[in-house]
Write a protein that holds these residues in place. Structure first.
Motif, PDB file in Angstrom:
ATOM      1  N   ALA A 336       0.828  -1.201   0.000  1.00 44.07           N
ATOM      2  CA  ALA A 336       0.000   0.000   0.000  1.00 44.07           C
ATOM      3  C   ALA A 336       0.862   1.252   0.000  1.00 44.07           C
ATOM      4  CB  ALA A 336      -0.945   0.003   1.206  1.00 44.07           C
ATOM      5  N   ASN A 337       1.919   1.257   0.831  1.00 42.68           N
ATOM      6  CA  ASN A 337       2.836   2.393   0.877  1.00 42.68           C
ATOM      7  C   ASN A 337       4.097   1.987   1.617  1.00 42.68           C
ATOM      8  OD1 ASN A 337       2.250   2.736   3.775  1.00 42.68           O
ATOM      9  ND2 ASN A 337       0.295   3.573   3.076  1.00 42.68           N
ATOM     10  N   GLY A 338       5.086   2.895   1.684  1.00 43.42           N
ATOM     11  CA  GLY A 338       6.327   2.624   2.399  1.00 43.42           C
ATOM     12  C   GLY A 338       7.330   1.871   1.543  1.00 43.42           C
ATOM     13  N   ASP A 339       8.210   1.133   2.203  1.00 43.42           N
ATOM     14  CA  ASP A 339       9.206   0.340   1.488  1.00 43.42           C
ATOM     15  C   ASP A 339       9.732  -0.772   2.380  1.00 43.42           C
ATOM     16  OD1 ASP A 339      11.197   1.273   3.241  1.00 43.42           O
ATOM     17  OD2 ASP A 339      12.384   2.253   1.704  1.00 43.42           O
ATOM     18  N   ALA A 340      10.639  -1.591   1.841  1.00 48.38           N
ATOM     19  CA  ALA A 340      11.356  -2.627   2.599  1.00 48.38           C
ATOM     20  C   ALA A 340      12.748  -2.734   2.006  1.00 48.38           C
ATOM     21  CB  ALA A 340      10.628  -3.964   2.521  1.00 48.38           C
ATOM     22  N   LYS A 341      13.740  -3.077   2.859  1.00 50.38           N
ATOM     23  CA  LYS A 341      15.121  -3.157   2.377  1.00 50.38           C
ATOM     24  C   LYS A 341      15.978  -3.912   3.365  1.00 50.38           C
ATOM     25  CE  LYS A 341      14.625   1.090   4.527  1.00 50.38           C
ATOM     26  NZ  LYS A 341      13.515   2.054   4.441  1.00 50.38           N
ATOM     27  N   LEU A 342      17.113  -4.411   2.872  1.00 53.42           N
ATOM     28  CA  LEU A 342      18.155  -4.993   3.706  1.00 53.42           C
ATOM     29  C   LEU A 342      19.198  -3.918   3.946  1.00 53.42           C
ATOM     30  CD1 LEU A 342      19.200  -7.775   4.909  1.00 53.42           C
ATOM     31  CD2 LEU A 342      20.645  -7.880   2.867  1.00 53.42           C
ATOM     32  N   LEU A 343      19.619  -3.761   5.229  1.00 59.15           N
ATOM     33  CA  LEU A 343      20.544  -2.688   5.602  1.00 59.15           C
ATOM     34  C   LEU A 343      21.676  -3.239   6.466  1.00 59.15           C
ATOM     35  CD1 LEU A 343      17.948  -0.057   6.870  1.00 59.15           C
ATOM     36  CD2 LEU A 343      19.261   0.125   4.749  1.00 59.15           C
ATOM     37  N   PRO A 344      22.887  -2.665   6.377  1.00 64.88           N
ATOM     38  CA  PRO A 344      23.868  -2.928   7.431  1.00 64.88           C
ATOM     39  C   PRO A 344      23.271  -2.520   8.776  1.00 64.88           C
ATOM     40  CG  PRO A 344      24.917  -1.845   5.564  1.00 64.88           C
ATOM     41  CD  PRO A 344      23.444  -1.818   5.311  1.00 64.88           C
ATOM     42  N   SER A 345      23.492  -3.312   9.809  1.00 63.64           N
ATOM     43  CA  SER A 345      22.840  -3.124  11.103  1.00 63.64           C
ATOM     44  C   SER A 345      22.948  -1.680  11.584  1.00 63.64           C
ATOM     45  CB  SER A 345      23.462  -4.051  12.147  1.00 63.64           C
ATOM     46  OG  SER A 345      23.308  -5.401  11.760  1.00 63.64           O
ATOM     47  N   LEU A 346      21.821  -1.131  12.021  1.00 56.86           N
ATOM     48  CA  LEU A 346      21.793   0.230  12.559  1.00 56.86           C
ATOM     49  C   LEU A 346      22.332   0.186  13.980  1.00 56.86           C
ATOM     50  CD1 LEU A 346      18.279   1.271  11.209  1.00 56.86           C
ATOM     51  CD2 LEU A 346      20.505   1.766  10.200  1.00 56.86           C
ATOM     52  N   ASP A 347      23.648   0.154  14.092  1.00 58.20           N
ATOM     53  CA  ASP A 347      24.288  -0.089  15.384  1.00 58.20           C
ATOM     54  C   ASP A 347      25.257   1.031  15.719  1.00 58.20           C
ATOM     55  OD1 ASP A 347      26.472  -0.517  13.750  1.00 58.20           O
ATOM     56  OD2 ASP A 347      26.658  -2.652  14.168  1.00 58.20           O
ATOM     57  N   LEU A 348      26.207   0.752  16.599  1.00 56.61           N
ATOM     58  CA  LEU A 348      27.136   1.770  17.075  1.00 56.61           C
ATOM     59  C   LEU A 348      28.462   1.769  16.329  1.00 56.61           C
ATOM     60  CD1 LEU A 348      26.541   1.407  20.909  1.00 56.61           C
ATOM     61  CD2 LEU A 348      25.330   2.813  19.237  1.00 56.61           C
ATOM     62  N   GLY A 349      28.604   0.944  15.306  1.00 58.83           N
ATOM     63  CA  GLY A 349      29.815   0.955  14.503  1.00 58.83           C
ATOM     64  C   GLY A 349      30.477  -0.390  14.333  1.00 58.83           C
ATOM     65  N   GLY A 350      29.997  -1.410  15.026  1.00 53.39           N
ATOM     66  CA  GLY A 350      30.587  -2.725  14.846  1.00 53.39           C
ATOM     67  C   GLY A 350      30.261  -3.315  13.499  1.00 53.39           C
ATOM     68  N   CYS A 351      29.091  -2.950  12.963  1.00 50.31           N
ATOM     69  CA  CYS A 351      28.669  -3.454  11.654  1.00 50.31           C
ATOM     70  C   CYS A 351      28.439  -2.325  10.655  1.00 50.31           C
ATOM     71  CB  CYS A 351      27.393  -4.277  11.807  1.00 50.31           C
ATOM     72  SG  CYS A 351      27.637  -5.889  12.588  1.00 50.31           S
ATOM     73  N   SER A 352      27.779  -1.269  11.083  1.00 51.93           N
ATOM     74  CA  SER A 352      27.523  -0.163  10.164  1.00 51.93           C
ATOM     75  C   SER A 352      28.824   0.534   9.813  1.00 51.93           C
ATOM     76  CB  SER A 352      26.557   0.836  10.807  1.00 51.93           C
ATOM     77  OG  SER A 352      27.046   1.257  12.065  1.00 51.93           O
ATOM     78  N   PRO A 353      29.023   0.892   8.552  1.00 52.09           N
ATOM     79  CA  PRO A 353      30.287   1.520   8.145  1.00 52.09           C
ATOM     80  C   PRO A 353      30.522   2.856   8.847  1.00 52.09           C
ATOM     81  CG  PRO A 353      29.083   0.707   6.227  1.00 52.09           C
ATOM     82  CD  PRO A 353      28.150   0.608   7.392  1.00 52.09           C
ATOM     83  N   THR A 354      31.695   3.001   9.450  1.00 53.88           N
ATOM     84  CA  THR A 354      32.101   4.279  10.015  1.00 53.88           C
ATOM     85  C   THR A 354      32.364   5.260   8.876  1.00 53.88           C
ATOM     86  OG1 THR A 354      33.093   3.176  11.916  1.00 53.88           O
ATOM     87  CG2 THR A 354      33.821   5.418  11.464  1.00 53.88           C
ATOM     88  N   ALA A 355      31.969   6.520   9.070  1.00 51.11           N
ATOM     89  CA  ALA A 355      32.112   7.517   8.016  1.00 51.11           C
ATOM     90  C   ALA A 355      32.554   8.842   8.622  1.00 51.11           C
ATOM     91  CB  ALA A 355      30.798   7.677   7.255  1.00 51.11           C
ATOM     92  N   THR A 356      32.974   9.772   7.763  1.00 49.45           N
ATOM     93  CA  THR A 356      33.571  11.028   8.181  1.00 49.45           C
ATOM     94  C   THR A 356      32.743  12.202   7.670  1.00 49.45           C
ATOM     95  OG1 THR A 356      35.769  10.002   8.067  1.00 49.45           O
ATOM     96  CG2 THR A 356      35.681  12.415   8.130  1.00 49.45           C
TER      97      THR A 356
END
Length: 617
Positions: A336-356
């Motif tokens: 009906a609306n919205g979306d779905a996706k696979l993402l790197p874990s929304l975490d503190l940096g152990g999995c999500s890529p660190t960025a500058t």
């Protein structure tokens, strides 16, 4: 949530006082008459609340008026976000005698995380809460997901206990399980509790759990998420039901008491322990487990399902992948609306890529899809909360693996990490693999192609991908009826395949086959200020011409120019056109022969050369 917290509490208290007085009069007499003639065994009930949802204030007000105290398990990364409690709310809860417990920073499944990240989630949540003025001794596992290693991490972070779920018998499950947890618990790092309370539960269901516990004595922890009159969340119950249940509890025999988790477990608060620091941004591909090859259970390690809105999303691991043995399949139905996706874990940096901050990043992933897809990006900021950032242009459906590629704008101030993934925003199927994220500043500039290099991908149209060849797409505008099909054998100029375009009804506009208008995987790269020789072999029943587009510095495709008309031809003829200088900021070119009348056009063997060193026609 408008106005200061004290005023909000006061208004609700006034309204709740009248409701509770009525409830006690109407419920109390019946309960007292039904009370057992013989005192039950000593029983303790704890009312616990997960996730820090703002509507839990309603339950707090009810408990305040009844003299009850609850335990609120808080993911600190959610606090002050829309729909969640504020720091001021937490202080008001504490001052009213309620317990504040830990629930990680961003609510991940701890069993899927590397040990350092799981430690950060557990320990840093406790540190964040302490920095706000709250002493925490009790913890609850997100999703009730735990194992011996995670239990040990909770203990090492200084917690005295940790609550599980689904280990106490109810009408909804765990047949044969005990009616209550023992006091003290056999394992304080996984205290047993019934399943979380859901919207289908009735007053009788809640009461039945208590009366069964009273028959044996012990401890029952109820777990609530939403207390709202309007929420459609499956984990919501109406405020009226909570009021009825709390009032009924207030009138139980003296052998049944209401206590916080800390009051049941006891023990002094242990010293704070911080999790390990997040490693600085590395070099090369910044995505962890980019090929999805390492699993944590059935889910790729360091990845999570994401999405919003009204749709049904199902994620599964499939084999083989684009490379290696695995890829991830997403199927969206009931959209009906919205979306779905696979993402790197929304975490503190152990999995999500660190960025500058201030850097741009080149993202890519290989995909097949039955519908359009795009990159959706989030960034981490503050204590570990995540915010939506931006989305890329759309990438077209493809039956064979294509590489989606896009370069982000500069990372906003205050951000420290990035999570991104290809999404579905319609019914369809999307398979993804081999993700990459590179700091754009660190990507070496490839050497220019040698003079005379054909810059067109799949120039002979030999590699198929649905109705159009790989790295090619149908395009057009106006009012006309166009159909694309692959022809083979003698219909091809060379090789085994060519592409046929037929227009059967025409009012205006055109139709054409173009090299895919993408972010760089298919569209021919080009250099601003240079000129290019465009070529293709064709046969046609009507006049045709080159239509030429360029990708600007912002990644947006612009119509650039047209070639002169080329006469109809019943046999293959080579079309050619030399462009003017490519505009400033342009990074790529897409071109194709068009039809702008009823007729057929068959094309093959495309070429694009820098005019410096281009081979003769």
């Amino acid at each position: 949530m408008n106005g200061p917290p004290g005023r909000r509490f006061g208004k609700v208290l006034l309204a709740a006082a009248t409701a509770i007085a009525t409830a006690v009069l109407s419920v109390g007499a019946a309960v007292l008459v039904a009370a057992p003639a013989q005192a039950a065994l000593p029983t303790v009930v704890s009312l616990t609340f997960d996730d820090g949802n703002a509507d839990q204030l309603t339950a707090a007000n009810t408990m305040n008026l009844l003299g009850m105290k609850g335990t609120f398990f808080i993911p600190s990364g959610f606090i002050n976000a829309p729909g969640y409690l504020t720091q001021a709310d937490l202080t008001t809860l504490k001052n009213a005698g309620h317990e504040i417990g830990g629930h990680t920073v961003t609510h991940p499944d701890l069993t899927t995380l590397p040990a350092d990240e799981a430690t950060r989630q557990i320990c840093n949540d406790r540190v964040n809460l302490a920095n706000w003025g709250f002493t925490t001794t009790s913890f609850a596992y997100p999703f009730a997901a735990e194992n011996p290693a995670v239990q040990a991490l909770v203990a090492s972070c200084g917690y005295n206990s940790a609550r599980g779920l689904g280990d106490i018998s109810t009408k909804f499950g765990c047949n044969g399980c005990p009616f209550a947890e023992t006091i003290p618990p056999a394992n304080p790092m996984v205290t047993q509790a019934p399943d979380e309370v859901e919207s289908t539960w009735t007053l009788a269901d809640l009461q039945g759990i208590v009366t069964k516990a009273e028959s044996v004595g012990g401890w029952v922890q109820f777990t609530f998420h939403h207390i709202s009159a309007t929420s459609t969340d499956p984990l919501n119950i109406k405020p009226a039901l909570f009021l009825q249940f709390a009032t009924w509890l207030k009138l139980r025999p003296l052998t049944t008491s209401i206590k916080t988790v800390q009051q049941v477990i006891g023990g002094a608060a242990k010293p704070l322990v911080s999790g390990p620091p997040v490693p600085p941004q590395g070099t090369g591909n910044l995505v962890k487990n980019p090929g999805l090859e390492t699993l944590a259970g059935t889910v790729p390690q360091c990845w999570q399902a994401g999405g919003y809105g009204t749709n049904t999303a199902a994620f599964t691991t499939v084999t083989p992948g684009h490379s290696g043995t695995r890829a991830e399949k997403l199927v969206v139905s009931g959209y009906a609306n919205g979306d779905a996706k696979l993402l790197p874990s929304l975490d503190l940096g152990g999995c999500s890529p660190t960025a500058t901050v201030g850097h741009s990043y080149q993202l890519s992933a290989w995909y097949t899809s039955t519908a359009n897809t795009q990159f959706v990006l989030y960034y981490r900021t503050g204590l570990g909360s995540w915010a939506y950032w931006t989305s890329s242009p759309w990438f077209p459906a493809s039956t064979t693996y294509q590489k989606a590629m896009w370069t982000t704008p500069a990372l906003p101030a205050g951000a420290s990490g990035v999570s991104f993934g290809l999404n579905l925003f319609s019914n369809g199927t999307l398979v993804t693999d081999d993700y990459e994220m590179y700091d754009a500043a660190s990507i070496p500039v490839p050497p220019p192609p040698a003079p005379g290099t054909n810059l067109v991908q799949n120039a002979g149209l030999e590699t198929p991908s649905g109705a159009t060849p790989q790295c090619w797409q149908g395009a057009g505008f106006g009012t006309n009826t166009a159909a694309f099909s692959t022809v083979t054998g003698a219909e091809a100029h060379s090789g085994t395949a060519a592409e046929k375009l037929a227009i059967t009804a025409y009012t205006n506009g055109d139709a054409k086959l173009l090299s895919t208008l993408d972010s760089g995987a298919c569209s021919p790269a080009a250099i601003a200020g240079n000129t290019y020789s465009l070529r293709a072999w064709y046969k046609s029943t009507a006049v045709t011409q080159f239509a030429v587009y360029y990708r600007d510095s912002g990644g947006v495709w612009q119509l650039w120019t047209y070639g002169p008309w080329l006469a109809a031809s019943p046999t293959y003829t080579q079309a050619s056109f030399t462009t003017t200088a490519l505009p400033a900021g342009a990074t790529a070119i897409s071109f194709g022969l068009s039809l702008f009348n009823v007729g057929t056009l068959t094309t093959d063997d495309y070429a694009m050369y820098n005019t410096v060193g281009a081979p003769p026609l």
